[in-house]
Design a protein around this motif. Structure first.
Motif, PDB file in Angstrom:
ATOM      1  N   ILE A  13       0.837  -1.209   0.000  1.00 52.32           N
ATOM      2  CA  ILE A  13       0.000   0.000   0.000  1.00 52.32           C
ATOM      3  C   ILE A  13       0.868   1.254   0.000  1.00 52.32           C
ATOM      4  O   ILE A  13       0.645   2.196  -0.781  1.00 52.32           O
ATOM      5  CB  ILE A  13      -0.938   0.002   1.226  1.00 52.32           C
ATOM      6  N   LYS A  65      -6.079   7.249  -7.151  1.00 53.12           N
ATOM      7  CA  LYS A  65      -5.329   6.090  -6.701  1.00 53.12           C
ATOM      8  C   LYS A  65      -5.197   6.069  -5.179  1.00 53.12           C
ATOM      9  O   LYS A  65      -5.339   5.014  -4.545  1.00 53.12           O
ATOM     10  CB  LYS A  65      -3.939   6.073  -7.342  1.00 53.12           C
ATOM     11  N   GLU A  74      -8.431   4.965  -3.706  1.00 51.12           N
ATOM     12  CA  GLU A  74      -8.623   3.523  -3.879  1.00 51.12           C
ATOM     13  C   GLU A  74      -7.757   2.729  -2.897  1.00 51.12           C
ATOM     14  O   GLU A  74      -8.204   1.727  -2.326  1.00 51.12           O
ATOM     15  CB  GLU A  74      -8.304   3.128  -5.317  1.00 51.12           C
ATOM     16  N   LEU A  75      -6.526   3.167  -2.709  1.00 50.94           N
ATOM     17  CA  LEU A  75      -5.635   2.483  -1.767  1.00 50.94           C
ATOM     18  C   LEU A  75      -6.154   2.617  -0.338  1.00 50.94           C
ATOM     19  O   LEU A  75      -6.078   1.667   0.448  1.00 50.94           O
ATOM     20  CB  LEU A  75      -4.220   3.059  -1.874  1.00 50.94           C
ATOM     21  N   THR A  87      -8.900   0.056   0.078  1.00 51.71           N
ATOM     22  CA  THR A  87      -8.342  -1.296   0.194  1.00 51.71           C
ATOM     23  C   THR A  87      -7.759  -1.517   1.583  1.00 51.71           C
ATOM     24  O   THR A  87      -7.978  -2.566   2.210  1.00 51.71           O
ATOM     25  CB  THR A  87      -7.257  -1.506  -0.874  1.00 51.71           C
ATOM     26  N   LEU A  88      -7.008  -0.523   2.069  1.00 52.96           N
ATOM     27  CA  LEU A  88      -6.404  -0.642   3.393  1.00 52.96           C
ATOM     28  C   LEU A  88      -7.469  -0.665   4.479  1.00 52.96           C
ATOM     29  O   LEU A  88      -7.378  -1.460   5.432  1.00 52.96           O
ATOM     30  CB  LEU A  88      -5.431   0.521   3.628  1.00 52.96           C
ATOM     31  N   GLU A 117     -10.495  -1.776   4.375  1.00 47.28           N
ATOM     32  CA  GLU A 117     -11.151  -3.092   4.405  1.00 47.28           C
ATOM     33  C   GLU A 117     -10.311  -4.090   5.188  1.00 47.28           C
ATOM     34  O   GLU A 117     -10.828  -4.832   6.036  1.00 47.28           O
ATOM     35  CB  GLU A 117     -11.393  -3.580   2.985  1.00 47.28           C
ATOM     36  N   ARG A 118      -8.998  -4.132   4.901  1.00 42.85           N
ATOM     37  CA  ARG A 118      -8.126  -5.056   5.635  1.00 42.85           C
ATOM     38  C   ARG A 118      -8.000  -4.631   7.099  1.00 42.85           C
ATOM     39  O   ARG A 118      -7.979  -5.493   7.989  1.00 42.85           O
ATOM     40  CB  ARG A 118      -6.741  -5.088   4.974  1.00 42.85           C
TER      41      ARG A 118
END
Length: 485
Positions: A347, A430, A433-434, A437-438, A440-441
């Motif tokens: 990331i 971007k 979006e990152l 993604t982060l 969610e984890r």
């Protein structure tokens, strides 16, 4: 060390030791004070007790915040309070130094420092027992503390804690930026806050120094800069009186000596260097400076740290054998850290070209995220050198909990680095979006960490344990080396 004449008996002695009864002395509170509230409370105390406590500026933070100490002693006048303490000619002096906020994500000490100052002002017997000045620094890193204030009002909320967490990278931490030179390591980039503390320590040559820390989860543990066997029973009884377990599993630093269960020698960067070097690491590139305990070695100061947990878990002191081997447990933690590190590094590397704000969260992420992979390598190498014995339940717990804790800490700070861009309106598609993604984890990690972190403890209970323990340690320092009368 000079002979000390006893002054009075310790107040409130009980069958567990002279200071155990102080565990329940801290008033209940539902939040940690922010920087402004903390200083206002100290100043209100000084107004109520003008002959006992005085405020003195000791320095300035990197962002321009004045740094203060509050000195409690009998018979003060304004002129005496404004002057620097007179250093002893040889060896330690008589005074006691207490420093809060050395790590800004550890606010229990703010409550403890204020309670200590209040009790010293209100209790003539307590002042008489120690018979010397107490120099109390409420918060030595106000810049960092302000970056944690988002969770100070709801300390039991684990998710909010992680999402508003901040810890500076190593070379921006007051406790680890004292001068250091050992083998290939050399550090002299002393922070302004550290310099202020150095001046205070040089002026006082304290008999006793405690920097006020706390951990996240599990149980209570201690660091002492030299063995003190006569103190261990009290240090064990104090958390027991509060119903908090000890932390007897995997220690915070594997290279520290163990004096007794949950009682360790102080973290020493020379020992840390040798430990990392012996397991294939590059310590000169990882370590920053030395600690306050190392700095006061020349004065013979007795240094003490009480680590109390925000959340408690009974497994932290269960020393019965578990079903897995000790090396296996270490390898599992190493695998979890490596996996988390690789994800976070991906990331961060993808986001780097798009980032425009050099926030403290980004600086910390650039240091800590690669450190997860490096720590994984060290743990894997250490596991390969150990015999195949059963791990205790406490070791299994502490290894799993620390893995969960590091994922939440560093994932949360990287999220804050990305969100600095979204808040400022500079985030590219971007970066957004990152961040998604982060997040969610991160939410997955936070959910998994809940059980491992345990149950929240009342702030007054945590502060009470820290307060009672520091008084016990200060009392030990008061009479350490005393010749029989």
């Amino acid at each position: 060390m000079a002979t000390v004449t006893p002054r009075t008996s310790p107040p409130d002695a009980d069958q567990h030791g002279p200071w155990t009864g102080q565990v329940h002395s801290v008033p209940a509170t539902g939040h940690y004070p922010d920087v402004d509230e903390l200083l206002a409370s100290f100043r209100a105390l000084a107004e109520r007790h003008p002959g006992l406590i005085r405020e003195h500026r000791i320095g300035t933070s990197r962002l321009g915040e004045p740094l203060y100490r509050f000195t409690v002693r009998d018979g003060q006048d304004p002129a005496a309070a404004a002057a620097a303490p007179t250093p002893a000619s040889t060896g330690p002096g008589e005074d006691y130094v207490v420093v809060g906020g050395v790590h800004p994500n550890e606010p229990v000490g703010a409550v403890t420092a204020l309670h200590l100052a209040t009790r010293l002002c209100e209790d003539d017997r307590l002042r008489a027992h120690f018979g010397a000045a107490w120099h109390i620094v409420p918060c030595v890193d106000p810049d960092g503390a302000r970056l944690n204030e988002g969770w100070f009002g709801t300390p039991a909320d684990k998710y909010r804690y992680g999402r508003h967490f901040y810890r500076p990278r190593g070379d921006e931490q007051v406790e680890w930026t004292f001068p250091f030179a050992y083998k290939d390591a050399y550090f002299d980039r002393v922070l302004p806050e550290t310099l202020a503390l150095m001046r205070l320590l040089d002026a006082t040559r304290p008999r006793f120094l405690t920097t006020l820390h706390n951990c996240e989860a599990g149980g209570v543990y201690y660091f002492l800069n030299r063995p003190a066997p006569e103190l261990y029973d009290q240090l064990t009884a104090i958390p027991a009186a509060a119903g908090i377990p000890l932390a007897t599993g995997e220690p915070e630093a594997a290279h520290t000596p163990v004096y007794a269960p949950a009682i360790h020698g102080a973290i020493d960067m020379r020992t840390a260097y040798d430990y990392l070097e012996s397991h294939g690491g590059d310590p000169a590139s990882v370590l920053a400076g030395a600690s306050s305990a190392a700095y006061t070695e020349a004065y013979g100061t007795f240094c003490f740290v009480a680590e109390v947990p925000h959340w408690s878990h009974p497994d932290s002191e269960d020393d019965t054998p578990g079903s897995q081997s000790y090396p296996q447990v270490l390898r599992q933690r190493a695998d979890g850290l490596r996996e988390a590190g690789e994800f976070l590094e991906g990331i961060l590397e993808a986001a780097e070209p798009e980032l425009t704000i050099a926030s403290p969260f980004l600086r910390a992420s650039r240091a800590f995220v690669p450190g997860l992979r490096e720590l994984s390598g060290t743990e894997t190498a250490r596991a390969a050198t150990l015999p195949e014995r059963p791990a205790t339940v406490s070791e299994c717990y502490s290894c799993a909990q620390s893995m969960h804790s590091l994922r939440v800490r560093f994932g949360g700070m990287l999220l804050r680095a990305l969100e600095a861009e979204t808040t400022a309106g500079t985030a590219t598609r971007k970066v957004r979006e990152l961040r998604a993604t982060l997040l969610e984890r991160y939410d997955q990690w936070a959910a998994e960490s809940g059980a491992a972190m345990g149950e929240p403890l009342p702030i007054a209970t945590l502060s009470g344990v820290q307060y009672a323990a520091l008084l016990a340690a200060a009392d030990h320092a008061r009479t350490e080396g005393q010749q029989p009368q």
